[in-house]
Design an enzyme around this catalytic site. Structure first.
Site, PDB file in Angstrom:
ATOM      1  N   ARG A 147       0.119 -28.639  19.288  1.00 51.95           N
ATOM      2  CA  ARG A 147       1.507 -28.099  19.589  1.00 51.95           C
ATOM      3  C   ARG A 147       2.321 -29.314  18.515  1.00 51.95           C
ATOM      4  O   ARG A 147       2.115 -30.373  18.843  1.00 51.95           O
ATOM      5  CB  ARG A 147       1.477 -28.494  21.003  1.00 51.95           C
ATOM      6  CG  ARG A 147       2.998 -28.004  21.791  1.00 51.95           C
ATOM      7  CD  ARG A 147       3.339 -28.241  22.878  1.00 51.95           C
ATOM      8  NE  ARG A 147       4.101 -29.523  23.200  1.00 51.95           N
ATOM      9  CZ  ARG A 147       4.545 -29.870  24.176  1.00 51.95           C
ATOM     10  NH1 ARG A 147       4.778 -29.248  25.146  1.00 51.95           N
ATOM     11  NH2 ARG A 147       5.485 -31.033  23.976  1.00 51.95           N
ATOM     12  N   TYR A 159      13.540 -31.938  23.234  1.00 50.75           N
ATOM     13  CA  TYR A 159      12.410 -31.672  24.123  1.00 50.75           C
ATOM     14  C   TYR A 159      11.131 -32.282  23.210  1.00 50.75           C
ATOM     15  O   TYR A 159      10.969 -31.794  22.155  1.00 50.75           O
ATOM     16  CB  TYR A 159      12.331 -30.571  24.512  1.00 50.75           C
ATOM     17  CG  TYR A 159      11.047 -30.229  25.404  1.00 50.75           C
ATOM     18  CD1 TYR A 159       9.957 -29.418  24.700  1.00 50.75           C
ATOM     19  CD2 TYR A 159      10.734 -31.059  26.296  1.00 50.75           C
ATOM     20  CE1 TYR A 159       8.556 -29.631  24.874  1.00 50.75           C
ATOM     21  CE2 TYR A 159       9.297 -31.278  26.885  1.00 50.75           C
ATOM     22  CZ  TYR A 159       8.379 -30.555  26.089  1.00 50.75           C
ATOM     23  OH  TYR A 159       7.016 -30.389  26.557  1.00 50.75           O
ATOM     24  N   ASP A 210       6.133 -25.165  22.035  1.00 50.85           N
ATOM     25  CA  ASP A 210       7.014 -25.028  23.430  1.00 50.85           C
ATOM     26  C   ASP A 210       8.549 -24.707  23.261  1.00 50.85           C
ATOM     27  O   ASP A 210       9.256 -26.029  22.948  1.00 50.85           O
ATOM     28  CB  ASP A 210       6.535 -26.264  24.429  1.00 50.85           C
ATOM     29  CG  ASP A 210       6.853 -25.888  25.627  1.00 50.85           C
ATOM     30  OD1 ASP A 210       6.346 -26.694  26.370  1.00 50.85           O
ATOM     31  OD2 ASP A 210       7.725 -25.275  26.078  1.00 50.85           O
ATOM     32  N   HIS A 212      10.536 -24.408  25.563  1.00 47.74           N
ATOM     33  CA  HIS A 212      10.844 -25.339  27.079  1.00 47.74           C
ATOM     34  C   HIS A 212      11.981 -24.555  27.540  1.00 47.74           C
ATOM     35  O   HIS A 212      13.281 -25.022  27.748  1.00 47.74           O
ATOM     36  CB  HIS A 212      11.250 -26.516  26.568  1.00 47.74           C
ATOM     37  CG  HIS A 212      10.542 -27.510  27.734  1.00 47.74           C
ATOM     38  ND1 HIS A 212      11.259 -27.921  28.792  1.00 47.74           N
ATOM     39  CD2 HIS A 212       9.416 -27.864  27.945  1.00 47.74           C
ATOM     40  CE1 HIS A 212      10.832 -28.769  29.624  1.00 47.74           C
ATOM     41  NE2 HIS A 212       9.517 -28.607  29.019  1.00 47.74           N
ATOM     42  N   GLU A 236       5.598 -20.871  23.703  1.00 48.00           N
ATOM     43  CA  GLU A 236       5.715 -20.987  25.078  1.00 48.00           C
ATOM     44  C   GLU A 236       7.140 -21.045  25.477  1.00 48.00           C
ATOM     45  O   GLU A 236       7.706 -21.774  25.067  1.00 48.00           O
ATOM     46  CB  GLU A 236       4.843 -22.407  25.311  1.00 48.00           C
ATOM     47  CG  GLU A 236       4.815 -22.745  26.691  1.00 48.00           C
ATOM     48  CD  GLU A 236       4.291 -24.115  26.974  1.00 48.00           C
ATOM     49  OE1 GLU A 236       3.477 -24.650  25.839  1.00 48.00           O
ATOM     50  OE2 GLU A 236       4.371 -24.813  28.027  1.00 48.00           O
ATOM     51  N   GLU A 262       3.937 -22.615  33.494  1.00 49.99           N
ATOM     52  CA  GLU A 262       3.759 -23.760  33.995  1.00 49.99           C
ATOM     53  C   GLU A 262       4.677 -24.168  35.250  1.00 49.99           C
ATOM     54  O   GLU A 262       4.187 -24.943  35.974  1.00 49.99           O
ATOM     55  CB  GLU A 262       3.740 -25.006  32.965  1.00 49.99           C
ATOM     56  CG  GLU A 262       5.257 -25.165  32.533  1.00 49.99           C
ATOM     57  CD  GLU A 262       5.148 -26.200  31.375  1.00 49.99           C
ATOM     58  OE1 GLU A 262       4.470 -26.156  30.393  1.00 49.99           O
ATOM     59  OE2 GLU A 262       6.014 -27.215  31.606  1.00 49.99           O
ATOM     60  N   ARG A 283       0.209 -19.723  31.947  1.00 50.07           N
ATOM     61  CA  ARG A 283      -0.154 -21.165  32.016  1.00 50.07           C
ATOM     62  C   ARG A 283      -0.157 -21.853  33.280  1.00 50.07           C
ATOM     63  O   ARG A 283      -0.338 -23.359  33.676  1.00 50.07           O
ATOM     64  CB  ARG A 283       1.053 -21.882  31.231  1.00 50.07           C
ATOM     65  CG  ARG A 283       1.085 -21.614  29.980  1.00 50.07           C
ATOM     66  CD  ARG A 283       1.114 -22.498  29.034  1.00 50.07           C
ATOM     67  NE  ARG A 283       1.906 -23.564  29.084  1.00 50.07           N
ATOM     68  CZ  ARG A 283       1.506 -24.743  29.015  1.00 50.07           C
ATOM     69  NH1 ARG A 283       0.032 -25.053  28.754  1.00 50.07           N
ATOM     70  NH2 ARG A 283       1.909 -25.939  29.047  1.00 50.07           N
ATOM     71  N   GLU A 339      -4.429 -27.087  27.867  1.00 47.53           N
ATOM     72  CA  GLU A 339      -3.683 -28.358  27.228  1.00 47.53           C
ATOM     73  C   GLU A 339      -4.145 -29.762  27.554  1.00 47.53           C
ATOM     74  O   GLU A 339      -4.662 -29.896  28.739  1.00 47.53           O
ATOM     75  CB  GLU A 339      -2.194 -28.131  27.955  1.00 47.53           C
ATOM     76  CG  GLU A 339      -1.382 -29.436  27.616  1.00 47.53           C
ATOM     77  CD  GLU A 339       0.267 -29.047  27.898  1.00 47.53           C
ATOM     78  OE1 GLU A 339       0.473 -28.148  28.695  1.00 47.53           O
ATOM     79  OE2 GLU A 339       1.269 -30.045  27.201  1.00 47.53           O
ATOM     80  N   TRP A 402      16.928 -27.607  30.540  1.00 47.44           N
ATOM     81  CA  TRP A 402      15.969 -28.545  29.865  1.00 47.44           C
ATOM     82  C   TRP A 402      14.553 -28.225  29.505  1.00 47.44           C
ATOM     83  O   TRP A 402      13.950 -27.464  30.098  1.00 47.44           O
ATOM     84  CB  TRP A 402      15.762 -29.828  30.744  1.00 47.44           C
ATOM     85  CG  TRP A 402      14.992 -30.709  30.174  1.00 47.44           C
ATOM     86  CD1 TRP A 402      15.480 -31.728  29.014  1.00 47.44           C
ATOM     87  CD2 TRP A 402      13.750 -31.085  30.286  1.00 47.44           C
ATOM     88  NE1 TRP A 402      14.199 -32.401  28.709  1.00 47.44           N
ATOM     89  CE2 TRP A 402      13.426 -32.368  29.395  1.00 47.44           C
ATOM     90  CE3 TRP A 402      12.884 -30.808  31.521  1.00 47.44           C
ATOM     91  CZ2 TRP A 402      12.052 -32.965  29.353  1.00 47.44           C
ATOM     92  CZ3 TRP A 402      11.363 -31.269  31.522  1.00 47.44           C
ATOM     93  CH2 TRP A 402      11.187 -32.192  30.246  1.00 47.44           C
TER      94      TRP A 402
END
Ligand code: CS2
Ligand code: MG
Length: 402
Positions: A147, A159, A210, A212, A236, A262, A283, A339, A402
């Protein structure tokens, strides 16, 4: 067999973890990960005040009935706190069942579907050069999938990028620290970053990224399209996923594979994403989505729509979650990738486990249950210290994702 005790063990060997230990009258015990990064004490109270008293006296073999008891019986269903608490109970009970049967967890699920479990790790740097170097180190270490997260020119921080010389840990302050974000600077830089990574390392290594939760659907569609030449394994969390329908727009514009989930804690958080094939990887992992009992349902549902698993595995999920996830990964037919952010030596000193890593792949151990244990005495030497996840603002001060 009866449950006679359930302990909620809170420790902080380098970062906060919450572990549930369920003990039976025959001396067999099982453990589950109850860590919810930045909200640990909420899960501790949920377990100690509402779950543990109702667990005592129950037959630990009745995993499904106990799952339904704490899901339907909660009345206030779903949500990250309750489902993380339920996940910890569920994993601890599967651990007990494996120990009593004398079988590793993957055998209870249906045996292994593969010889080894492909994993990806994180490479990040504060600038393009240090990010490229970090990718090289991950490839050197044998990872087949990496990643990539990088500092963005013109932004003080972003991030996924560790502070100088530290391992990346997002829960970095007692109260939320604040970061500033520019979508424009980010979108302008990403194609240049991945062009540089591919130019240096070619196409043999899988690259993941990601976002995020930080883009709007049309911005995510633009990013996915502009990254197509670099053939990502996945992009992601490109937008917040409460509005699952918004992924249709992204899907219409790009063939870059999408991964989400996630922060999900229920199959209902991802049902539309899966049945409309808006995503390619789900995820949602065992520690936050209600344990093996619910994640198995999500994975089987996902298999009907060609969606594969790609479990979350950041350091804020303990080795207990990692151990259980690897057994699940070994069995699940529609496995995608796992991951793995390495836990520190300090963290690994508190948790013992028998899963092994070799050249980019994991293998779970053969110990009965999930093969992970906690040293309670050592854990008590690392007291909890509140640590909050950051908040993020746009350059004009607007509070953002975030
Ligand atoms: C990240 C996580 O690993 C990932 O994909 O999204 O590191 C996430 O930021 C943390 O788990 C939040 O606690
Ligand atoms: Mg993520």
């Amino acid at each position: 067999m009866k449950i006679i005790d359930a302990k909620v063990i809170v420790c902080s060997p380098g970062r906060n973890f919450v572990t549930l230990k369920i003990v039976t009258d025959e001396g067999v015990y099982g453990i589950g990960d109850a860590t919810l990064n930045g909200r640990e004490k909420s899960v501790v109270s949920y377990l100690r005040d509402y779950v543990v008293p109702a667990l005592i006296g129950k037959d630990p073999h009745r995993i499904e009935d106990i799952w339904q008891f704490f899901y339907r019986g909660a009345y206030w269903r779903r949500g990250p706190v309750g489902m993380t608490a339920l996940a910890a109970v569920d994993v601890a009970l599967w651990d007990i069942k494996g120990k009593v049967a004398g079988l590793p967890l993957y055998q209870l699920l249906g045996g292994r579907s593969r010889d080894r479990i492909m994993t990806y790790t994180h490479a990040n740097g504060q600038c393009m050069a240090s990010t490229l170097e970090a990718v090289g180190q991950a490839v050197e270490a044998g990872y087949k999938a990496v990643r990539v997260q990088s500092g963005i020119p013109g932004m003080a921080s972003t991030y996924g990028v560790a502070k100088d010389g530290h391992k990346y840990e997002p829960a970095d302050a007692d109260l939320p620290s604040e970061s500033v974000w520019s979508t424009e600077k980010y979108l302008n830089f990403m194609p240049e970053l991945f062009d540089a990574v591919r130019s240096k390392y070619g196409f043999d290594v899988h690259l993941l990224h990601d976002v995020h939760h930080r883009l709007t659907p049309i911005e995510a569609a633009r990013l996915g399209k502009e990254l197509e030449p670099f053939k990502l394994f996945w992009l992601e969390d490109c937008v917040p996923a409460e509005n699952q329908e918004s992924f249709r727009l992204i899907r219409e514009h790009t063939t870059t594979p999408l991964a989400v989930g996630e922060v999900f804690n229920s199959v209902h958080d991802c049902r539309e994403l899966i049945q409309n094939q808006y995503i390619d990887y789900i995820r949602s992992t065992i520690a936050h989505a209600g344990g093996i009992t619910q994640v198995r349902r999500i994975a089987d549902f996902a298999a009907l729509f060609n969606v594969r698993t790609g479990f979350h595995g950041a350091t804020d999920l303990s080795p207990v979650c990692m151990g259980a996830a690897l057994h699940f990964d070994y069995w699940v037919p529609n496995f995608g990738i796992q991951e793995h952010m390495p836990h520190s030596k300090e963290m690994e000193s508190v948790f013992t486990f028998d899963y092994t890593f070799d050249k980019g792949f994991f293998t779970p151990g053969e110990a009965p249950g999930h093969g992970v244990d906690i040293d309670e005495k050592l854990a008590s030497k690392y007291p909890y210290k509140r640590a909050a996840l950051p908040v993020n603002r746009l350059e004009d001060g607007t509070l953002w994702n975030w």
